[in-house]
Scaffold this active site. Structure first.
Site, PDB file in Angstrom:
ATOM      1  N   ARG A 195     -23.703  34.677  35.710  1.00 38.47           N
ATOM      2  CA  ARG A 195     -24.565  34.144  34.651  1.00 38.47           C
ATOM      3  C   ARG A 195     -24.381  34.907  33.348  1.00 38.47           C
ATOM      4  O   ARG A 195     -24.355  34.314  32.266  1.00 38.47           O
ATOM      5  CB  ARG A 195     -26.026  34.180  35.119  1.00 38.47           C
ATOM      6  CG  ARG A 195     -26.341  33.091  36.117  1.00 38.47           C
ATOM      7  CD  ARG A 195     -27.729  33.200  36.711  1.00 38.47           C
ATOM      8  NE  ARG A 195     -28.009  32.019  37.536  1.00 38.47           N
ATOM      9  CZ  ARG A 195     -29.066  31.888  38.312  1.00 38.47           C
ATOM     10  NH1 ARG A 195     -29.970  32.863  38.391  1.00 38.47           N
ATOM     11  NH2 ARG A 195     -29.248  30.782  39.018  1.00 38.47           N
ATOM     12  N   TYR A 220     -23.389  25.071  34.551  1.00 38.36           N
ATOM     13  CA  TYR A 220     -23.068  25.776  35.791  1.00 38.36           C
ATOM     14  C   TYR A 220     -23.687  27.169  35.837  1.00 38.36           C
ATOM     15  O   TYR A 220     -24.192  27.674  34.865  1.00 38.36           O
ATOM     16  CB  TYR A 220     -21.584  25.803  36.107  1.00 38.36           C
ATOM     17  CG  TYR A 220     -20.572  26.327  35.125  1.00 38.36           C
ATOM     18  CD1 TYR A 220     -20.896  27.133  34.048  1.00 38.36           C
ATOM     19  CD2 TYR A 220     -19.225  26.012  35.316  1.00 38.36           C
ATOM     20  CE1 TYR A 220     -19.915  27.618  33.193  1.00 38.36           C
ATOM     21  CE2 TYR A 220     -18.241  26.476  34.470  1.00 38.36           C
ATOM     22  CZ  TYR A 220     -18.595  27.287  33.409  1.00 38.36           C
ATOM     23  OH  TYR A 220     -17.619  27.753  32.562  1.00 38.36           O
ATOM     24  N   GLU A 221     -23.670  27.734  37.056  1.00 43.02           N
ATOM     25  CA  GLU A 221     -24.401  28.962  37.387  1.00 43.02           C
ATOM     26  C   GLU A 221     -25.904  28.801  37.150  1.00 43.02           C
ATOM     27  O   GLU A 221     -26.602  29.743  36.804  1.00 43.02           O
ATOM     28  CB  GLU A 221     -23.851  30.165  36.598  1.00 43.02           C
ATOM     29  CG  GLU A 221     -22.379  30.407  36.748  1.00 43.02           C
ATOM     30  CD  GLU A 221     -21.925  30.474  38.205  1.00 43.02           C
ATOM     31  OE1 GLU A 221     -22.740  30.821  39.076  1.00 43.02           O
ATOM     32  OE2 GLU A 221     -20.758  30.163  38.471  1.00 43.02           O
ATOM     33  N   GLY A 222     -26.403  27.610  37.354  1.00 46.22           N
ATOM     34  CA  GLY A 222     -27.812  27.297  37.143  1.00 46.22           C
ATOM     35  C   GLY A 222     -28.009  26.737  35.754  1.00 46.22           C
ATOM     36  O   GLY A 222     -27.717  27.399  34.756  1.00 46.22           O
ATOM     37  N   GLN A 228     -32.591  28.501  34.195  1.00 44.27           N
ATOM     38  CA  GLN A 228     -32.663  29.863  33.637  1.00 44.27           C
ATOM     39  C   GLN A 228     -34.030  30.112  33.011  1.00 44.27           C
ATOM     40  O   GLN A 228     -34.638  31.173  33.196  1.00 44.27           O
ATOM     41  CB  GLN A 228     -31.568  30.066  32.587  1.00 44.27           C
ATOM     42  CG  GLN A 228     -30.156  29.814  33.041  1.00 44.27           C
ATOM     43  CD  GLN A 228     -29.795  30.601  34.277  1.00 44.27           C
ATOM     44  OE1 GLN A 228     -30.067  31.800  34.373  1.00 44.27           O
ATOM     45  NE2 GLN A 228     -29.197  29.925  35.242  1.00 44.27           N
TER      46      GLN A 228
END
Length: 586
Positions: free
Chosen positions: A295, A438-440, A445
């Site tokens: 992230r 991506y990555e949440g 977040q």
């Protein structure tokens, strides 16, 4: 297409003048790292990014990754560039020295990573995920797995991936269905399909090491029943060589809006042999080691796009002749003045500059805390970890949002030419967009920040983050700017503290506003602190540039916080009262 040039001067100012790396390294017992060594690494990293990686960006986007007979090929020059990267030791920068790594501080490696993101986001993505995989294996895998895999991964001879997402299980990993069946030899048979796997297959290395989330037969339901497995493309031999092919195949590669040179794969595991990483049913905690690092790295992707877009805008604005400036003729020898003299264009350029330099300072302040967590003493390490946890969703969410906003400004500076393929600006917009997902997603977040890092925490993360930023204020010498920064930080702390009292639904409704409010406030503190430091600089462009850009940020960008602040306490009733049927026009 604009040629990328690494912002060495700004990086050096932030690292040496604002962060005072020499004192930072001495405090951590890293006396071998001095100003000259850091500068040499930056210069060599810039040379690699500018001369090797950046020239591949346009052609990589044109060619894209391809799946041929079950194997993925990447665009011309990509694999060769990786070999150069590995040969020059760049891949090993952050690796553990016990496995051939260089154990460089993050404050040295992060600027190089930013350069690579600006130069070629698609190319950087493979190495980025490998670094995150190395971190997870280092922290959680058995000694036997570390001895088998880490040296190859650290050197770059092999690469790594992160295999979480399934067609029906994205953010909600409790729905994950991939199975892991124990084998008599202590390994596991992994069966299931994963989607959106960056660099799931490629032609860079002989082997690819997949970290896969799966469920054991007797696993509890939900996220408490997920385990993590190391599943190689090829099973290694005892001598470190490549053995038989594992039952891991590529089903397809996605046709995407951007990062087309990076293969985003559907990966099929058909009884593939895997090895447990960490404890059974504790896979999510292990994976979060990798995910949280990723992230931050994705935040750097946003920063890289902001800088690339700013450089392209600036070059074009200096060259493009259109009309005469409203303040009077600026270049009488030409038929028109460059558009850089137009106030509206200057506003866009200063917005890009303020965001690029402010986010760079935030990223390097974060990297400094990463150094403390790795090399500091126990109490220092604990506080640094706390700050990193709090800042991660802000860095990822805000900086990637800025990647999209600033790259769109880049197109606007170019006018119609920005919309045309040949100028390269539209690629930045397309490449930037994935970083918000991506990555949440950035909504996730924001929810993580407000619900976990703020509301559920006992106040430690918020207080430690306040203390870090307050320590920068205490170092300031300009009384007026110090007072302004202190009042801004106090407002942010008071607002965040009050917000903690909201119920879960209202917090969820305010999440995105809080992430942005926090980002603009903290960047305001950073800008005032940097401008204060720049007053003592011997470099006139730094001294004036930081002062004027800070003034612009405070006057024109910081007020954005007030709109976000207003929404923090409006509750979520207006959102929740709307029924599903009201969205339907049919």
């Amino acid at each position: 297409m604009p040629q990328y040039h690494a912002p060495i001067k700004d990086m050096q100012f932030i690292l040496h003048d604002w962060l005072n790396l020499s004192a930072h390294y001495q405090k951590l017992g890293l006396e071998d790292f001095d100003k000259d060594l850091v500068n040499e690494i930056l210069l060599q990293g810039a040379k690699f990014a500018e001369e090797i990686i950046a020239p591949l960006n346009r052609e990589g986007d044109e060619q894209g990754a391809k799946l041929i007979d079950g194997n993925v090929t990447t665009p011309d020059g990509f694999a060769e560039a990786h070999k150069d990267y590995v040969a020059n030791g760049w891949n090993a920068m952050l690796g553990n020295a016990d496995f051939g790594g260089q154990d460089l501080p993050n404050t040295v490696a992060v600027p190089v990573h930013e350069m690579l993101n600006s130069a070629n986001l698609s190319w950087r993505l493979t190495g980025m995920l490998s670094e995150s995989a190395i971190l997870a294996i280092t922290k959680h895998a058995s000694t036997a797995l570390q001895n088998t895999y880490l040296s190859k991964l650290v050197s770059g001879e092999w690469t790594g991936t992160m295999c979480l997402t399934e067609p029906h299980a994205g953010t909600d990993l409790s729905l994950l269905g991939t199975k892991a069946i124990p084998n008599e030899d202590g390994s596991f048979s992994i069966t299931g399909s994963k989607i959106f796997i960056s660099s799931g297959d490629h032609d860079w290395t002989d082997n690819i090491i997949h970290l896969v989330l799966a469920r054991l037969p007797d696993a509890p339901v939900g996220v408490k029943g997920i385990s993590l497995f190391l599943t190689p493309k090829f099973l290694p031999l005892s001598d470190g060589g490549i053995g038989q092919r594992n039952a891991v195949t590529v089903g397809s590669i996605e046709k995407k809006m951007g990062i087309k040179a990076s293969p985003t794969c559907v990966m099929n595991f058909d009884g593939a042999q895997g090895f447990l990483v960490g404890e059974a049913n504790n896979g999510l905690a292990c994976m979060f080691t990798m995910m949280n690092d990723a992230r931050f790295q994705v935040g750097l992707q946003g920063l890289g796009i902001v800088e690339a877009s700013y450089q392209g805008s600036l070059e074009y604005a200096r060259d493009r002749l259109q009309s005469r400036a409203p303040q009077g003729i600026q270049e009488p020898s030409k038929k028109a003045d460059p558009i850089i003299h137009q106030p509206d264009v200057l506003k866009m350029l200063l917005t890009q500059k303020a965001i690029a330099e402010g986010c760079r300072a935030l990223a390097l302040l974060y990297a400094q805390q990463m150094d403390v967590e790795r090399f500091g003493k126990d109490q220092e390490k604990h506080k640094a970890k706390s700050v990193i946890s709090f800042l991660t969703p802000i860095v990822k969410g805000f900086m990637t949002d800025m990647g999209s906003e600033m790259s769109n400004l880049g197109i606007q500076v170019y006018g119609g030419h920005g919309y045309i393929r040949e100028w390269g600006m539209e690629q930045l917009v397309r490449d930037a967009r994935i970083a918000q997902l991506y990555e949440g997603t950035n909504g996730i977040q924001a929810l993580d920040l407000i619900s976990r890092k703020l509301a559920r925490d006992k106040g430690t993360m918020l207080e430690d983050t306040f203390e870090l930023f307050n320590s920068k204020i205490e170092q300031m010498t300009n009384a007026d700017m110090q007072t302004q920064a202190s009042e801004l930080l106090a407002e942010w702390l008071a607002t965040a503290t009050e917000l903690k009292q909201q119920n879960a639904v209202d917090l969820a409704g305010a999440a995105y506003d809080f992430m942005n409010y926090s980002a603009y406030c903290l960047l305001g503190v950073i800008w005032l602190s940097m401008a204060d430091t720049a007053e003592h600089s011997d470099i006139e462009s730094i001294k004036l540039g930081k002062a004027n850009t800070c003034a612009f940020y405070i006057k024109r960008l910081l007020p954005r916080k007030d709109g976000f602040k207003t929404n923090l306490f409006n509750g979520a009733d207006d959102l929740m009262v709307v029924s599903d049927a009201e969205f339907d026009y049919q």
